[in-house]
Design a protein around this motif. Structure first.
Motif, short mmCIF file in Angstrom:
data_model
loop_
_atom_site.label_atom_id
_atom_site.label_comp_id
_atom_site.label_asym_id
_atom_site.label_seq_id
_atom_site.Cartn_x
_atom_site.Cartn_y
_atom_site.Cartn_z
N LYS A 76 0.83 -1.21 0.00
CA LYS A 76 0.00 0.00 0.00
C LYS A 76 0.86 1.25 0.00
CE LYS A 76 -3.93 -2.12 0.21
NZ LYS A 76 -4.34 -2.61 -1.05
N GLU A 77 1.93 1.20 0.76
CA GLU A 77 2.87 2.32 0.82
C GLU A 77 4.26 1.72 0.70
OE1 GLU A 77 4.56 5.35 4.14
OE2 GLU A 77 2.43 4.91 4.19
N LEU A 78 5.05 2.26 -0.20
CA LEU A 78 6.40 1.73 -0.36
C LEU A 78 7.20 1.92 0.91
CD1 LEU A 78 7.40 2.97 -3.93
CD2 LEU A 78 7.03 0.61 -3.20
N PRO A 79 7.99 0.90 1.28
CA PRO A 79 8.87 1.06 2.44
C PRO A 79 9.99 2.04 2.09
CG PRO A 79 9.35 -0.98 1.32
CD PRO A 79 8.15 -0.40 0.65
N ASP A 80 10.79 2.40 3.07
CA ASP A 80 11.94 3.26 2.79
C ASP A 80 12.89 2.58 1.82
OD1 ASP A 80 11.10 5.31 4.62
OD2 ASP A 80 11.69 3.95 6.23
N ILE A 81 13.09 1.27 2.01
CA ILE A 81 13.95 0.48 1.13
C ILE A 81 13.19 -0.77 0.72
CG2 ILE A 81 16.14 -0.74 0.86
CD1 ILE A 81 17.21 0.96 3.22
N LEU A 82 13.01 -0.96 -0.58
CA LEU A 82 12.38 -2.15 -1.13
C LEU A 82 13.44 -2.96 -1.85
CD1 LEU A 82 9.89 -3.88 -1.85
CD2 LEU A 82 9.58 -2.39 -3.84
N VAL A 83 13.64 -4.20 -1.43
CA VAL A 83 14.60 -5.11 -2.07
C VAL A 83 13.80 -6.06 -2.95
CG1 VAL A 83 16.44 -6.79 -1.71
CG2 VAL A 83 16.10 -4.94 -0.05
N ILE A 84 14.18 -6.15 -4.22
CA ILE A 84 13.34 -6.84 -5.20
C ILE A 84 14.21 -7.32 -6.36
CG2 ILE A 84 12.78 -4.70 -6.44
CD1 ILE A 84 9.86 -5.66 -6.59
N THR A 85 13.78 -8.38 -7.05
CA THR A 85 14.49 -8.82 -8.25
C THR A 85 14.09 -7.92 -9.42
OG1 THR A 85 12.77 -10.38 -8.88
CG2 THR A 85 14.57 -11.25 -7.50
N PRO A 86 14.93 -7.86 -10.45
CA PRO A 86 14.57 -7.03 -11.62
C PRO A 86 13.23 -7.45 -12.25
CG PRO A 86 16.88 -7.61 -11.72
CD PRO A 86 16.28 -8.39 -10.57
N GLU A 87 12.97 -8.76 -12.30
CA GLU A 87 11.71 -9.24 -12.88
C GLU A 87 10.51 -8.76 -12.08
OE1 GLU A 87 15.06 -11.81 -13.95
OE2 GLU A 87 14.26 -11.26 -11.99
N ALA A 88 10.61 -8.84 -10.76
CA ALA A 88 9.51 -8.39 -9.90
C ALA A 88 9.35 -6.88 -10.00
CB ALA A 88 9.77 -8.81 -8.46
N CYS A 89 10.45 -6.15 -10.11
CA CYS A 89 10.38 -4.70 -10.25
C CYS A 89 9.70 -4.31 -11.56
CB CYS A 89 11.79 -4.11 -10.18
SG CYS A 89 11.83 -2.31 -10.20
N LEU A 90 10.04 -5.01 -12.64
CA LEU A 90 9.42 -4.74 -13.93
C LEU A 90 7.92 -5.00 -13.86
CD1 LEU A 90 9.78 -4.01 -16.92
CD2 LEU A 90 10.21 -6.43 -17.36
N TYR A 91 7.54 -6.12 -13.26
CA TYR A 91 6.12 -6.44 -13.12
C TYR A 91 5.40 -5.42 -12.25
CZ TYR A 91 1.87 -9.05 -12.08
OH TYR A 91 0.56 -9.41 -11.93
N ALA A 92 6.02 -5.04 -11.13
CA ALA A 92 5.42 -4.05 -10.23
C ALA A 92 5.26 -2.71 -10.93
CB ALA A 92 6.26 -3.89 -8.97
N SER A 93 6.27 -2.30 -11.71
CA SER A 93 6.16 -1.02 -12.40
C SER A 93 5.09 -1.07 -13.49
CB SER A 93 7.51 -0.58 -12.99
OG SER A 93 7.94 -1.48 -13.98
#
Length: 111
Positions: A76-93
């Motif tokens: 719901k709200e991004l944390p201060d630091i989000l650790v994620i794989t590139p694939e998950a980041c692409l999907y999230a974006s």
């Protein structure tokens, strides 16, 4: 450490990659920016998130795996630091881009 500047770091083990990343993250946090930290594997999502929680104890750090992402289940709200794989980041974006207001800003740190 200049804001808006990305970097890729390739040094041998123990040469200071993590310290360099932590300095860049600290610079972003001091400017009230959110950080998206990309790691190449799911195993490193957990390890990196754990390490960053130790390095930044007063900061909200979350790890997000690709299989945990479904439409409507993004944080719901991004944390201060989000650790994620590139694939998950692409999907999230991709999911975020379909919303009327996008909340996903990425500080790119390549390690």
């Amino acid at each position: 450490m200049e804001p808006g500047t990305s970097c890729a770091v390739g040094f041998p083990k123990g040469a200071g990659k993590s310290t360099t990343a932590q300095l860049k993250i600290h610079t972003a946090l001091l400017q009230d920016l959110k950080v998206v930290f990309l790691t190449p594997t799911h195993a490193l999502v957990d390890q990196t998130a754990r390490d960053l929680r130790v390095a930044f104890p007063n900061t909200r750090v979350e790890g997000q795996r690709a299989e945990d992402l479904e439409e409507g289940t993004l944080l719901k709200e991004l944390p201060d630091i989000l650790v994620i794989t590139p694939e998950a980041c692409l999907y999230a974006s991709h999911i975020e881009s379909r919303r009327s207001e996008s909340r996903l800003s990425v500080l790119r740190i390549g390690l």
